[in-house]
Design an enzyme around this catalytic site. Structure first.
Site, PDB file in Angstrom:
ATOM      1  N   SER A   1      -8.625  -2.025  -2.475  1.00 59.92           N
ATOM      2  CA  SER A   1      -9.317  -0.756  -2.211  1.00 59.92           C
ATOM      3  C   SER A   1     -10.478  -0.560  -3.165  1.00 59.92           C
ATOM      4  O   SER A   1     -11.556  -0.120  -2.755  1.00 59.92           O
ATOM      5  CB  SER A   1      -8.356   0.426  -2.334  1.00 59.92           C
ATOM      6  OG  SER A   1      -7.479   0.432  -1.250  1.00 59.92           O
TER       7      SER A   1
ATOM      8  N   ASP B   1      -4.564  -0.893  -6.848  1.00 63.91           N
ATOM      9  CA  ASP B   1      -5.007  -1.404  -5.553  1.00 63.91           C
ATOM     10  C   ASP B   1      -6.425  -1.985  -5.640  1.00 63.91           C
ATOM     11  O   ASP B   1      -7.421  -1.305  -5.403  1.00 63.91           O
ATOM     12  CB  ASP B   1      -4.926  -0.272  -4.513  1.00 63.91           C
ATOM     13  CG  ASP B   1      -5.144  -0.785  -3.097  1.00 63.91           C
ATOM     14  OD1 ASP B   1      -5.646  -1.915  -2.936  1.00 63.91           O
ATOM     15  OD2 ASP B   1      -4.828  -0.033  -2.159  1.00 63.91           O
TER      16      ASP B   1
ATOM     17  N   GLN C   1      -1.271   2.745  -5.939  1.00 68.04           N
ATOM     18  CA  GLN C   1      -2.703   3.029  -5.703  1.00 68.04           C
ATOM     19  C   GLN C   1      -3.590   2.700  -6.900  1.00 68.04           C
ATOM     20  O   GLN C   1      -4.692   2.199  -6.734  1.00 68.04           O
ATOM     21  CB  GLN C   1      -2.897   4.491  -5.301  1.00 68.04           C
ATOM     22  CG  GLN C   1      -2.732   4.667  -3.800  1.00 68.04           C
ATOM     23  CD  GLN C   1      -2.870   6.102  -3.334  1.00 68.04           C
ATOM     24  OE1 GLN C   1      -3.042   7.014  -4.145  1.00 68.04           O
ATOM     25  NE2 GLN C   1      -2.768   6.312  -2.046  1.00 68.04           N
TER      26      GLN C   1
ATOM     27  N   TYR D   1      -2.702  -0.581   8.140  1.00 62.71           N
ATOM     28  CA  TYR D   1      -3.599  -1.611   8.665  1.00 62.71           C
ATOM     29  C   TYR D   1      -3.612  -1.583  10.181  1.00 62.71           C
ATOM     30  O   TYR D   1      -2.687  -1.076  10.820  1.00 62.71           O
ATOM     31  CB  TYR D   1      -3.116  -3.007   8.221  1.00 62.71           C
ATOM     32  CG  TYR D   1      -3.315  -3.287   6.761  1.00 62.71           C
ATOM     33  CD1 TYR D   1      -4.579  -3.435   6.225  1.00 62.71           C
ATOM     34  CD2 TYR D   1      -2.227  -3.424   5.916  1.00 62.71           C
ATOM     35  CE1 TYR D   1      -4.768  -3.707   4.889  1.00 62.71           C
ATOM     36  CE2 TYR D   1      -2.396  -3.702   4.572  1.00 62.71           C
ATOM     37  CZ  TYR D   1      -3.667  -3.841   4.068  1.00 62.71           C
ATOM     38  OH  TYR D   1      -3.852  -4.113   2.745  1.00 62.71           O
TER      39      TYR D   1
ATOM     40  N   ARG E   1       0.843  -1.198   0.000  1.00 65.59           N
ATOM     41  CA  ARG E   1       0.000   0.000   0.000  1.00 65.59           C
ATOM     42  C   ARG E   1       0.871   1.238   0.000  1.00 65.59           C
ATOM     43  O   ARG E   1       0.985   1.950   0.987  1.00 65.59           O
ATOM     44  CB  ARG E   1      -0.949  -0.057   1.171  1.00 65.59           C
ATOM     45  CG  ARG E   1      -1.991  -1.116   0.824  1.00 65.59           C
ATOM     46  CD  ARG E   1      -3.100  -1.173   1.714  1.00 65.59           C
ATOM     47  NE  ARG E   1      -4.315  -1.384   0.950  1.00 65.59           N
ATOM     48  CZ  ARG E   1      -5.502  -1.536   1.502  1.00 65.59           C
ATOM     49  NH1 ARG E   1      -5.626  -1.456   2.790  1.00 65.59           N
ATOM     50  NH2 ARG E   1      -6.545  -1.748   0.760  1.00 65.59           N
TER      51      ARG E   1
HETATM   52  P1  NAD Z   1      -9.014  -3.514   6.425  1.00 67.58           P
HETATM   53  O1  NAD Z   1     -10.046  -3.934   5.420  1.00 67.58           O
HETATM   54  O2  NAD Z   1      -7.878  -4.426   6.717  1.00 67.58           O
HETATM   55  O3  NAD Z   1      -9.762  -3.187   7.813  1.00 67.58           O
HETATM   56  C1  NAD Z   1     -10.896  -2.343   7.860  1.00 67.58           C
HETATM   57  C2  NAD Z   1     -10.791  -1.448   9.067  1.00 67.58           C
HETATM   58  O4  NAD Z   1     -11.012  -2.203  10.253  1.00 67.58           O
HETATM   59  C3  NAD Z   1      -9.449  -0.757   9.266  1.00 67.58           C
HETATM   60  O5  NAD Z   1      -9.639   0.642   9.245  1.00 67.58           O
HETATM   61  C4  NAD Z   1      -8.981  -1.258  10.639  1.00 67.58           C
HETATM   62  O6  NAD Z   1      -8.261  -0.280  11.346  1.00 67.58           O
HETATM   63  C5  NAD Z   1     -10.287  -1.577  11.289  1.00 67.58           C
HETATM   64  N1  NAD Z   1     -10.231  -2.459  12.471  1.00 67.58           N
HETATM   65  C6  NAD Z   1      -9.489  -3.582  12.677  1.00 67.58           C
HETATM   66  N2  NAD Z   1      -9.740  -4.090  13.899  1.00 67.58           N
HETATM   67  C7  NAD Z   1     -10.668  -3.295  14.485  1.00 67.58           C
HETATM   68  C8  NAD Z   1     -11.339  -3.294  15.741  1.00 67.58           C
HETATM   69  N3  NAD Z   1     -11.114  -4.223  16.661  1.00 67.58           N
HETATM   70  N4  NAD Z   1     -12.219  -2.299  15.991  1.00 67.58           N
HETATM   71  C9  NAD Z   1     -12.485  -1.336  15.073  1.00 67.58           C
HETATM   72  N5  NAD Z   1     -11.886  -1.282  13.870  1.00 67.58           N
HETATM   73  C10 NAD Z   1     -10.983  -2.242  13.592  1.00 67.58           C
HETATM   74  O7  NAD Z   1      -8.392  -2.109   6.065  1.00 67.58           O
HETATM   75  P2  NAD Z   1      -8.444  -1.269   4.702  1.00 67.58           P
HETATM   76  O8  NAD Z   1      -9.744  -0.580   4.619  1.00 67.58           O
HETATM   77  O9  NAD Z   1      -8.064  -2.133   3.555  1.00 67.58           O
HETATM   78  O10 NAD Z   1      -7.275  -0.230   4.917  1.00 67.58           O
HETATM   79  C11 NAD Z   1      -7.026   0.418   6.120  1.00 67.58           C
HETATM   80  C12 NAD Z   1      -6.285   1.713   5.817  1.00 67.58           C
HETATM   81  O11 NAD Z   1      -5.146   1.498   4.963  1.00 67.58           O
HETATM   82  C13 NAD Z   1      -7.082   2.761   5.031  1.00 67.58           C
HETATM   83  O12 NAD Z   1      -8.024   3.430   5.745  1.00 67.58           O
HETATM   84  C14 NAD Z   1      -5.971   3.651   4.555  1.00 67.58           C
HETATM   85  O13 NAD Z   1      -5.598   4.582   5.532  1.00 67.58           O
HETATM   86  C15 NAD Z   1      -4.860   2.686   4.302  1.00 67.58           C
HETATM   87  N6  NAD Z   1      -4.723   2.477   2.845  1.00 67.58           N
HETATM   88  C16 NAD Z   1      -3.639   3.005   2.231  1.00 67.58           C
HETATM   89  C17 NAD Z   1      -3.502   2.840   0.858  1.00 67.58           C
HETATM   90  C18 NAD Z   1      -2.316   3.423   0.141  1.00 67.58           C
HETATM   91  O14 NAD Z   1      -1.583   4.175   0.721  1.00 67.58           O
HETATM   92  N7  NAD Z   1      -2.086   3.067  -1.105  1.00 67.58           N
HETATM   93  C19 NAD Z   1      -4.443   2.135   0.125  1.00 67.58           C
HETATM   94  C20 NAD Z   1      -5.551   1.608   0.789  1.00 67.58           C
HETATM   95  C21 NAD Z   1      -5.669   1.785   2.163  1.00 67.58           C
END
Ligand code: NAD
Length: 391
Positions: free
Chosen positions: A118, A115, A112, A212, A107
């Site tokens: 996402s 991705d 991006q 994450y 990530r």
């Molecule tokens: P994910 O699908 O792995 O998880 C979904 C959400 O669940 C996350 O926000 C995580 O913090 C949350 N979570 C885990 N355990 C939890 C708990 N016990 N209680 C409440 N929430 C909990 O995550 P995702 O949506 O694929 O990505 C997370 C983050 O990664 C994004 O919000 C973003 O900031 C980052 N991201 C970065 C890029 C990039 O830079 N290219 C791309 C995609 C996402």
């Protein structure tokens, strides 16, 4: 579909010939004629589509019998979940294949546009918001009518990653009052920017590597459940999206918490495919318990196949642009994105967790994968509906 007609046309312009199995795109809104008009070849069956392919692009991992059909030394780009699919990984390695799994994509900013996690999470979050509105026997928006005022629905989103933020945005567009919670401190600003209220708990935040969350201990989750019980009880809808990559989803909503919700309340669990965030979730089913409907959404992008495919195909094309140079496969295994997504390289399992799952030692560098005329194939998906392929 891993390749939509528009993307097939663009790939043709970069020296990549696309071959599609007849009918593969039909259910996603992409008929054979659209592929033909875009310059792709449409062939009668999967075997003809795969014959001579140097790259195969898919949505879901191939079944073992589909691996048998792949040409030796082929390159495969797909979602693979290599640890859960270790038998398939072994079969692909035996074929001398080079395999890239888009769920392993690093990530970083440069990745991006590729991705796929996402892009598909965006579809899932939107579906979760709609599904909540469909299941709730109340309006989402506030209505002020001559017959009286209807208050807006109260939605609580747990997990504010890509899917959670889209669920918040969708519920807000429908007029609900939204509160949201995440273990990552960084989520607060994003939640607020969508007009939702961030729920703060008297618990340490848990930011892991790469954006994450870290896996939480049983004590942490128990404390979290205790602190969230009142939030859950006052919500008409709870949408859960919490995931820890490669692990079982954490339980955020216990049966007791469901019991505390009002009659007619709804829980939409987007983590159903990885075990569920609610104790009562059954993947692919609506469970009614204590007057509350718990919806275990499975593979939500498959229920919105046109735009899920539209986004995924662009992710695939952007990844191919990285590994194909001047119409020839030329992956640079020193590139962080290529190395990060590669599970099998020319028949050698190079992904540490996948190798471990197969009882293999983590291998050192191997020679470059076989190079052939790049032909991108879309052989269609398995007939197994549960795999929910976009095609
Ligand atoms: P994910 O699908 O792995 O998880 C979904 C959400 O669940 C996350 O926000 C995580 O913090 C949350 N979570 C885990 N355990 C939890 C708990 N016990 N209680 C409440 N929430 C909990 O995550 P995702 O949506 O694929 O990505 C997370 C983050 O990664 C994004 O919000 C973003 O900031 C980052 N991201 C970065 C890029 C990039 O830079 N290219 C791309 C995609 C996402």
């Amino acid at each position: 579909m891993a390749i939509v007609p528009e993307v097939a046309g663009k790939l043709a312009g970069t020296g990549i010939d696309v071959v599609v199995q007849s009918g593969a795109g039909a259910k996603a809104g992409f008929p054979d004629t659209a592929y033909e008009q875009a310059g792709a070849s449409v062939v009668a069956d999967a075997a003809s589509a795969l014959a001579g392919a140097s790259v195969v692009a898919r949505v879901q991992p191939p079944a073992l019998h589909e691996v048998d059909q792949l040409p030796d030394g082929v390159s495969l780009v797909s979602f693979l979940q290599p640890v859960a699919s270790s038998e398939v990984v072994k079969a692909l390695a035996d074929k001398g294949a080079t395999v890239y799994s888009l769920d392993l994509l690093p990530r970083i900013s440069r990745a991006q546009s590729m991705d796929a996690l996402s892009s598909q999470a965006t579809v899932s979050g939107y579906r979760a918001g709609l599904s909540a509105a469909e299941h709730l026997h109340k309006f989402f928006p506030m209505f002020m009518t001559a017959a009286g005022t209807v208050p807006p629905a109260k939605v609580l989103v747990m997990g504010a990653g890509v899917a959670g933020l889209q669920a918040i945005a969708t519920a807000r567009r429908l007029g609900a009052v939204v509160r949201a919670y995440d273990v990552r401190a960084a989520a607060k600003e994003e939640v607020q920017s969508l007009g939702a209220t961030f729920v703060e708990l008297a618990l340490e935040t848990q930011d892991g590597a790469g954006g994450y969350a870290k896996e939480q201990s049983a004590e942490y989750l128990a404390k979290q459940q205790e602190l969230l019980a009142a939030e859950v009880a006052s919500a008409d809808v709870v949408i859960t999206t919490a995931q820890i990559p490669g692990r079982q989803a954490p339980v955020l909503v216990t049966e007791a918490m469901v019991e505390g919700m009002s009659e007619g309340a709804v829980v939409i669990d987007l983590a159903a495919d990885s075990g569920g965030n609610c104790e009562l979730t059954m993947a692919g089913e609506d469970v009614v318990a204590h007057g509350v409907t718990v919806v275990g959404l499975t593979n939500p992008p498959a229920s919105m196949p046109t735009h899920a495919s539209f986004l995924y195909a662009r992710n695939i094309a952007n990844f191919l642009a990285l590994v194909v140079k001047d119409g020839e496969l030329a992956p640079d295994f020193d590139d962080e994105i290529v190395a990060g997504t590669c599970v099998v390289r020319a028949g050698t399992v190079v992904h540490p967790a996948a190798a471990e799952a197969l009882g293999l030692p983590t291998p050192g560098p191997v020679g470059p994968p076989p190079v052939a005329e790049p032909t991108v194939e879309e052989p269609g998906e398995s007939t197994d509906e549960s795999k929910g392929a976009a095609s």
